[in-house]
Design a protein around this motif. Structure first.
Motif, PDB file in Angstrom:
ATOM      1  N   ALA A   1       0.831  -1.208   0.000  1.00 58.88           N
ATOM      2  CA  ALA A   1       0.000   0.000   0.000  1.00 58.88           C
ATOM      3  C   ALA A   1       0.861   1.250   0.000  1.00 58.88           C
ATOM      4  O   ALA A   1       0.561   2.220  -0.697  1.00 58.88           O
ATOM      5  CB  ALA A   1      -0.928  -0.001   1.209  1.00 58.88           C
ATOM      6  N   TYR A   2       1.914   1.237   0.757  1.00 58.86           N
ATOM      7  CA  TYR A   2       2.800   2.400   0.806  1.00 58.86           C
ATOM      8  C   TYR A   2       3.565   2.559  -0.506  1.00 58.86           C
ATOM      9  O   TYR A   2       3.703   3.661  -1.023  1.00 58.86           O
ATOM     10  CB  TYR A   2       3.781   2.275   1.975  1.00 58.86           C
ATOM     11  CG  TYR A   2       4.702   3.457   2.086  1.00 58.86           C
ATOM     12  CD1 TYR A   2       4.212   4.703   2.454  1.00 58.86           C
ATOM     13  CD2 TYR A   2       6.055   3.324   1.809  1.00 58.86           C
ATOM     14  CE1 TYR A   2       5.045   5.795   2.553  1.00 58.86           C
ATOM     15  CE2 TYR A   2       6.905   4.412   1.905  1.00 58.86           C
ATOM     16  CZ  TYR A   2       6.401   5.649   2.277  1.00 58.86           C
ATOM     17  OH  TYR A   2       7.232   6.721   2.360  1.00 58.86           O
ATOM     18  N   GLY A   3       4.024   1.457  -1.071  1.00 62.28           N
ATOM     19  CA  GLY A   3       4.780   1.523  -2.319  1.00 62.28           C
ATOM     20  C   GLY A   3       3.940   1.919  -3.507  1.00 62.28           C
ATOM     21  O   GLY A   3       4.403   2.610  -4.413  1.00 62.28           O
ATOM     22  N   LEU A   4       2.696   1.499  -3.530  1.00 65.37           N
ATOM     23  CA  LEU A   4       1.815   1.831  -4.653  1.00 65.37           C
ATOM     24  C   LEU A   4       1.081   3.154  -4.463  1.00 65.37           C
ATOM     25  O   LEU A   4       0.394   3.607  -5.366  1.00 65.37           O
ATOM     26  CB  LEU A   4       0.784   0.717  -4.856  1.00 65.37           C
ATOM     27  CG  LEU A   4       1.325  -0.623  -5.312  1.00 65.37           C
ATOM     28  CD1 LEU A   4       0.203  -1.644  -5.378  1.00 65.37           C
ATOM     29  CD2 LEU A   4       1.996  -0.495  -6.661  1.00 65.37           C
ATOM     30  N   GLU A   5       1.209   3.718  -3.272  1.00 60.98           N
ATOM     31  CA  GLU A   5       0.486   4.936  -2.920  1.00 60.98           C
ATOM     32  C   GLU A   5      -0.993   4.790  -3.252  1.00 60.98           C
ATOM     33  O   GLU A   5      -1.573   5.545  -4.040  1.00 60.98           O
ATOM     34  CB  GLU A   5       1.081   6.146  -3.638  1.00 60.98           C
ATOM     35  CG  GLU A   5       2.511   6.420  -3.241  1.00 60.98           C
ATOM     36  CD  GLU A   5       3.120   7.595  -3.970  1.00 60.98           C
ATOM     37  OE1 GLU A   5       2.376   8.353  -4.614  1.00 60.98           O
ATOM     38  OE2 GLU A   5       4.340   7.737  -3.886  1.00 60.98           O
ATOM     39  N   VAL A   6      -1.593   3.779  -2.663  1.00 62.27           N
ATOM     40  CA  VAL A   6      -2.993   3.449  -2.909  1.00 62.27           C
ATOM     41  C   VAL A   6      -3.883   4.597  -2.464  1.00 62.27           C
ATOM     42  O   VAL A   6      -3.721   5.144  -1.384  1.00 62.27           O
ATOM     43  CB  VAL A   6      -3.373   2.146  -2.164  1.00 62.27           C
ATOM     44  CG1 VAL A   6      -4.846   1.857  -2.300  1.00 62.27           C
ATOM     45  CG2 VAL A   6      -2.547   1.001  -2.700  1.00 62.27           C
ATOM     46  N   LYS A   7      -4.822   4.950  -3.310  1.00 58.68           N
ATOM     47  CA  LYS A   7      -5.757   6.041  -3.006  1.00 58.68           C
ATOM     48  C   LYS A   7      -7.115   5.452  -2.634  1.00 58.68           C
ATOM     49  O   LYS A   7      -7.624   4.570  -3.310  1.00 58.68           O
ATOM     50  CB  LYS A   7      -5.949   6.954  -4.218  1.00 58.68           C
ATOM     51  CG  LYS A   7      -4.666   7.490  -4.800  1.00 58.68           C
ATOM     52  CD  LYS A   7      -4.020   8.487  -3.894  1.00 58.68           C
ATOM     53  CE  LYS A   7      -2.802   9.076  -4.595  1.00 58.68           C
ATOM     54  NZ  LYS A   7      -1.793   9.517  -3.717  1.00 58.68           N
TER      55      LYS A   7
END
Length: 121
Positions: A27-33
């Protein structure tokens, strides 16, 4: 006599801790919105809540046959939180469904094994 809950159910909860760790990294790496942007602090707080509940559930699982402890109920709460994490990373819905099935099977079989051992004794 020792219960099988700590072995069967505890192993599922410990595996979930690893999954939650990797989900936070994803989630942090993909910058999930979601509705808004989730910060690293929010992700870590959510993962920490799940981790604390999972560890608490492992500690509170029944250790002896016939013992009544809240570990299984807390484990179900952990399953619900894992399912809710699907709103952050959609693939977690699938992962949570798998772990819910594993948890249900572990709870069923550990209770069944305990019941059969108690009958034999």
């Amino acid at each position: 006599m020792k219960s099988k809950h700590p072995v069967l159910c505890g192993s599922i909860l410990i595996c979930e801790l690893v999954i939650v760790y990797f989900a936070v990294l994803t989630a942090y790496g993909l910058e999930v919105k979601t509705a808004g942007s989730l910060s690293l602090t929010q992700l870590l707080l959510g993962a920490s809540a799940v981790a604390v509940l999972a560890i608490t559930a492992v500690i509170l699982l029944p250790r002896r046959i016939g013992q009544k402890r809240p570990g299984v109920i807390i484990g179900w709460i952990v399953q619900a939180l894992l399912l809710a994490s699907g709103f952050v990373i959609s693939s977690m819905f699938f992962v949570a469904a798998l772990f819910i099935a594993l948890w249900a099977v572990a709870v069923y079989w550990s209770a069944r094994i305990d019941r059969e051992v108690a009958e034999r004794a």
